[in-house]
Design a protein around this motif. Structure first.
Motif, PDB file in Angstrom:
ATOM      1  N   TRP A   2       0.823  -1.213   0.000  1.00 45.55           N
ATOM      2  CA  TRP A   2       0.000   0.000   0.000  1.00 45.55           C
ATOM      3  C   TRP A   2       0.854   1.259   0.000  1.00 45.55           C
ATOM      4  O   TRP A   2       0.550   2.224  -0.702  1.00 45.55           O
ATOM      5  N   ALA A   3       1.917   1.280   0.804  1.00 43.49           N
ATOM      6  CA  ALA A   3       2.773   2.465   0.879  1.00 43.49           C
ATOM      7  C   ALA A   3       3.403   2.759  -0.480  1.00 43.49           C
ATOM      8  O   ALA A   3       3.432   3.911  -0.931  1.00 43.49           O
ATOM      9  N   GLU A   4       3.899   1.740  -1.132  1.00 41.28           N
ATOM     10  CA  GLU A   4       4.504   1.917  -2.450  1.00 41.28           C
ATOM     11  C   GLU A   4       3.463   2.396  -3.460  1.00 41.28           C
ATOM     12  O   GLU A   4       3.708   3.321  -4.230  1.00 41.28           O
ATOM     13  N   LEU A   5       2.320   1.789  -3.440  1.00 44.82           N
ATOM     14  CA  LEU A   5       1.254   2.138  -4.367  1.00 44.82           C
ATOM     15  C   LEU A   5       0.803   3.585  -4.185  1.00 44.82           C
ATOM     16  O   LEU A   5       0.605   4.320  -5.153  1.00 44.82           O
ATOM     17  N   LEU A   6       0.657   4.007  -2.916  1.00 47.46           N
ATOM     18  CA  LEU A   6       0.166   5.357  -2.622  1.00 47.46           C
ATOM     19  C   LEU A   6       1.274   6.411  -2.598  1.00 47.46           C
ATOM     20  O   LEU A   6       0.996   7.602  -2.520  1.00 47.46           O
ATOM     21  N   GLY A   7       2.516   5.963  -2.637  1.00 45.76           N
ATOM     22  CA  GLY A   7       3.636   6.902  -2.632  1.00 45.76           C
ATOM     23  C   GLY A   7       3.827   7.591  -1.288  1.00 45.76           C
ATOM     24  O   GLY A   7       4.218   8.755  -1.233  1.00 45.76           O
ATOM     25  N   VAL A   8       3.555   6.861  -0.215  1.00 46.06           N
ATOM     26  CA  VAL A   8       3.755   7.393   1.132  1.00 46.06           C
ATOM     27  C   VAL A   8       4.742   6.504   1.868  1.00 46.06           C
ATOM     28  O   VAL A   8       4.957   5.358   1.490  1.00 46.06           O
ATOM     29  N   GLU A   9       5.342   7.052   2.926  1.00 48.94           N
ATOM     30  CA  GLU A   9       6.356   6.296   3.654  1.00 48.94           C
ATOM     31  C   GLU A   9       5.766   5.140   4.457  1.00 48.94           C
ATOM     32  O   GLU A   9       6.340   4.065   4.531  1.00 48.94           O
ATOM     33  N   ARG A  10       4.605   5.387   5.049  1.00 52.37           N
ATOM     34  CA  ARG A  10       4.032   4.382   5.947  1.00 52.37           C
ATOM     35  C   ARG A  10       2.512   4.391   5.840  1.00 52.37           C
ATOM     36  O   ARG A  10       1.894   5.448   5.772  1.00 52.37           O
ATOM     37  N   VAL A  11       1.924   3.208   5.865  1.00 52.68           N
ATOM     38  CA  VAL A  11       0.469   3.061   5.836  1.00 52.68           C
ATOM     39  C   VAL A  11       0.066   2.179   7.006  1.00 52.68           C
ATOM     40  O   VAL A  11       0.609   1.093   7.184  1.00 52.68           O
ATOM     41  N   GLY A  12      -0.882   2.661   7.787  1.00 50.71           N
ATOM     42  CA  GLY A  12      -1.388   1.897   8.919  1.00 50.71           C
ATOM     43  C   GLY A  12      -2.708   1.240   8.571  1.00 50.71           C
ATOM     44  O   GLY A  12      -3.409   1.658   7.651  1.00 50.71           O
ATOM     45  N   ARG A  13      -3.054   0.236   9.346  1.00 53.91           N
ATOM     46  CA  ARG A  13      -4.293  -0.484   9.054  1.00 53.91           C
ATOM     47  C   ARG A  13      -5.523   0.377   9.274  1.00 53.91           C
ATOM     48  O   ARG A  13      -6.588   0.085   8.748  1.00 53.91           O
ATOM     49  N   PHE A  17      -7.889   4.819   2.565  1.00 55.99           N
ATOM     50  CA  PHE A  17      -7.285   4.766   1.230  1.00 55.99           C
ATOM     51  C   PHE A  17      -7.377   6.107   0.504  1.00 55.99           C
ATOM     52  O   PHE A  17      -6.390   6.604  -0.031  1.00 55.99           O
ATOM     53  N   PHE A  18      -8.545   6.720   0.507  1.00 54.03           N
ATOM     54  CA  PHE A  18      -8.734   7.964  -0.246  1.00 54.03           C
ATOM     55  C   PHE A  18      -8.077   9.156   0.440  1.00 54.03           C
ATOM     56  O   PHE A  18      -7.570  10.058  -0.227  1.00 54.03           O
ATOM     57  N   ALA A  19      -8.040   9.174   1.773  1.00 57.81           N
ATOM     58  CA  ALA A  19      -7.382  10.254   2.509  1.00 57.81           C
ATOM     59  C   ALA A  19      -5.873  10.249   2.266  1.00 57.81           C
ATOM     60  O   ALA A  19      -5.227  11.292   2.347  1.00 57.81           O
ATOM     61  N   LEU A  20      -5.330   9.083   1.955  1.00 58.51           N
ATOM     62  CA  LEU A  20      -3.897   8.973   1.657  1.00 58.51           C
ATOM     63  C   LEU A  20      -3.580   9.324   0.206  1.00 58.51           C
ATOM     64  O   LEU A  20      -2.436   9.237  -0.222  1.00 58.51           O
ATOM     65  N   GLY A  21      -4.598   9.712  -0.543  1.00 63.45           N
ATOM     66  CA  GLY A  21      -4.389  10.075  -1.939  1.00 63.45           C
ATOM     67  C   GLY A  21      -4.782   8.991  -2.919  1.00 63.45           C
ATOM     68  O   GLY A  21      -4.528   9.116  -4.114  1.00 63.45           O
ATOM     69  N   GLY A  22      -5.399   7.936  -2.425  1.00 64.76           N
ATOM     70  CA  GLY A  22      -5.832   6.852  -3.302  1.00 64.76           C
ATOM     71  C   GLY A  22      -6.970   7.282  -4.209  1.00 64.76           C
ATOM     72  O   GLY A  22      -7.759   8.156  -3.861  1.00 64.76           O
ATOM     73  N   HIS A  23      -7.017   6.688  -5.372  1.00 62.55           N
ATOM     74  CA  HIS A  23      -8.084   6.954  -6.338  1.00 62.55           C
ATOM     75  C   HIS A  23      -8.232   5.733  -7.240  1.00 62.55           C
ATOM     76  O   HIS A  23      -7.481   4.764  -7.119  1.00 62.55           O
ATOM     77  N   SER A  24      -9.205   5.778  -8.118  1.00 64.45           N
ATOM     78  CA  SER A  24      -9.530   4.603  -8.929  1.00 64.45           C
ATOM     79  C   SER A  24      -8.368   4.141  -9.803  1.00 64.45           C
ATOM     80  O   SER A  24      -8.200   2.941 -10.022  1.00 64.45           O
TER      81      SER A  24
END
Length: 71
Positions: A2-13, A17-24
């Motif tokens: 998830w972190a790699e996909l969203l381009g962020v350093e860390r993703v917590g459970r 998804f959308f608040a982290l910049g996720g989109h379709s």
């Protein structure tokens, strides 16, 4: 993953998804990488742990490394 996909350093459970910049388009990329999750699954349960719980209950848990997701 998830972190790699969203381009962020860390993703917590508990992350959304959308608040982290996720989109379709990112979801489509995840599907191309082998994630067993539909767009509808993520829209209905955008908090990553909820997405996992929803899919586990339906016996279609995503095939990803959940150990990489930290709380």
């Amino acid at each position: 993953m998830w972190a790699e996909l969203l381009g962020v350093e860390r993703v917590g459970r508990d992350d959304h998804f959308f608040a982290l910049g996720g989109h379709s388009l990112l979801l489509s990329r995840a599907l191309d990488l082998g994630l067993k999750l539909s767009t509808a699954d993520l829209v209905q349960a955008p908090v990553l742990k909820e997405t996992y719980v929803e899919n586990s209950a339906a016996a279609t848990a995503p095939q990803c490394s959940w150990s990489a997701i930290r709380s």
